[in-house]
Design an enzyme around this catalytic site. Sequence first.
Site, PDB file in Angstrom:
ATOM      1  N   GLY A  49      12.626   9.057 -20.444  1.00 44.39           N
ATOM      2  CA  GLY A  49      12.045   8.120 -19.481  1.00 44.39           C
ATOM      3  C   GLY A  49      11.918   6.727 -20.046  1.00 44.39           C
ATOM      4  CG  ASN A  51      14.384   4.253 -16.539  1.00 45.76           C
ATOM      5  OD1 ASN A  51      14.070   5.386 -16.872  1.00 45.76           O
ATOM      6  ND2 ASN A  51      14.149   3.771 -15.322  1.00 45.76           N
ATOM      7  CB  THR A  52      10.634   2.140 -15.872  1.00 43.01           C
ATOM      8  OG1 THR A  52       9.692   1.292 -15.201  1.00 43.01           O
ATOM      9  CG2 THR A  52      10.232   3.588 -15.658  1.00 43.01           C
ATOM     10  N   GLY A  53       8.326   1.318 -17.715  1.00 41.50           N
ATOM     11  CA  GLY A  53       6.956   1.630 -18.103  1.00 41.50           C
ATOM     12  C   GLY A  53       6.729   1.803 -19.595  1.00 41.50           C
ATOM     13  CB  ILE A  54       4.513   4.197 -21.395  1.00 39.71           C
ATOM     14  CG1 ILE A  54       3.212   3.783 -20.699  1.00 39.71           C
ATOM     15  CG2 ILE A  54       4.225   4.572 -22.848  1.00 39.71           C
ATOM     16  CD1 ILE A  54       2.217   4.916 -20.542  1.00 39.71           C
ATOM     17  N   GLY A  55       7.694   4.166 -21.568  1.00 37.94           N
ATOM     18  CA  GLY A  55       8.889   4.558 -22.295  1.00 37.94           C
ATOM     19  C   GLY A  55       9.733   3.373 -22.709  1.00 37.94           C
ATOM     20  CB  SER A 178      -2.686  12.376 -18.756  1.00 39.98           C
ATOM     21  OG  SER A 178      -3.719  11.830 -17.958  1.00 39.98           O
ATOM     22  CE1 TYR A 203       0.689  13.360 -14.273  1.00 44.15           C
ATOM     23  CE2 TYR A 203      -1.692  13.083 -14.333  1.00 44.15           C
ATOM     24  CZ  TYR A 203      -0.439  12.744 -14.808  1.00 44.15           C
ATOM     25  OH  TYR A 203      -0.303  11.806 -15.806  1.00 44.15           O
TER      26      TYR A 203
END
Length: 323
Positions: A49, A51-55, A178, A203
Amino acid sequence: MKFKAPKYFLRISAVGSFVGGVIIFKEFLGGHNYSSDENLLGKTVLVTGANTGIGKETAMELAKRKARVIMACRDMDKCLEARNDIVMESRNKRIHCYDCDLASQDSIRAFAEKFNGEVARLDFLINNAGVMRCKKSFTKEGIELQLGTNHMGHFLLTNLLLDKLKASAPSRIINVSSVAHTRGNINFDDLNSAQKYDEGEAYAQSKLANVLFNKELAERLAGTGVTSNAVHPGLVNTELGRHMSIYKSWIALLFLRPILWLFLKTPRQGAQTTLYAALSPDLEGVSGKYFSNQREAEVGEAARDGEAAKRLWAVSERWTRLT
C-alpha cells in the site's frame, strides 16, 4: 514622522499569526518526527500500500535513507505516479513498483514468486496496506474484505517471504495495526461475518487479528534473527477512511472535517512509529511488541490471548491454503 500601519496590514498580520499558530499546534499534536542517521544503502524494503497515505510517506523516508524500496500495490497507475514523486524528492532511483492485490491470494502468490525470483534480499517487510469500514464485500476467495485484506492477505504474503527474510537476517517485519484492536473480538463462530456484518466490528476484528498474528509470528521466529512488531500509527487523515459517512456528508464537510483536520495526524506524522519500529537501534532483537507514538504500548486484553493467536494462525493457514 511617525509611521502608522494601515488597518489592513494589521488584519493580515493577525490572520498570519493565527494560521501560523494553528500549524504549530497541529505539528505539536502530531508528535515528534523519528530522527536518525541510518544509511540503508544495500538494504531492501517492501512496503504494501505504498502509493498513498502512510505507506507512501514510509516509502519516501526509507528512500531518502538510500534503501531499495519495493512498492507493492494493486493500482499500478497510482503506484507509478507515487514512485515518480518519491524518486524526485529522495533522488533515489532504486524504487520499484510491483503488482500485488491483497484481496486476491492468486495475486499475492504471483507477486511472491516474482519477488523471490528477482530480489536477492529482504531486510524490512512493512505490512501497511488496508481497508476500513467498507460495505460488506469479499476478496476473490470469498473472505470478508476487511479480514481478507488486512489480515489474511498479509498473513499469506509474510509466510511466502519468510525464507527471504531469514536469509537476510537480521531483518524486521512491521505490522500496521490500530488502537481499534482493543474493541475487537475474533468471532471464530462467524469469522467471515456471514451471519452478521457490522463495518466497525469487522474492522476492529481485522486489526485484532493483526496483533494476534504479530504475537504468534514473533514466537515462531524466535532465534531466527527476524523480528516482528506491530504499530498503531495514530488517527491519521488518509484515504483509508473514505468509506466512512463523515467523508460523504456535506454538513460534515463544512463543519466537522476542519476540526478533524486539526486533530488528525498527517500521513507523514502517521508514518513515524512505523519508521521507529523498522529502524531504531534500540529495538534490535525486540519482537512481539506493540508500539504507539514511538514507544511501547499496552495491547487490549483480547490481544494477549495466546490460545486465540494459535487458533487464528491455524484457521489462517487453511483459508490461505498454506496447509
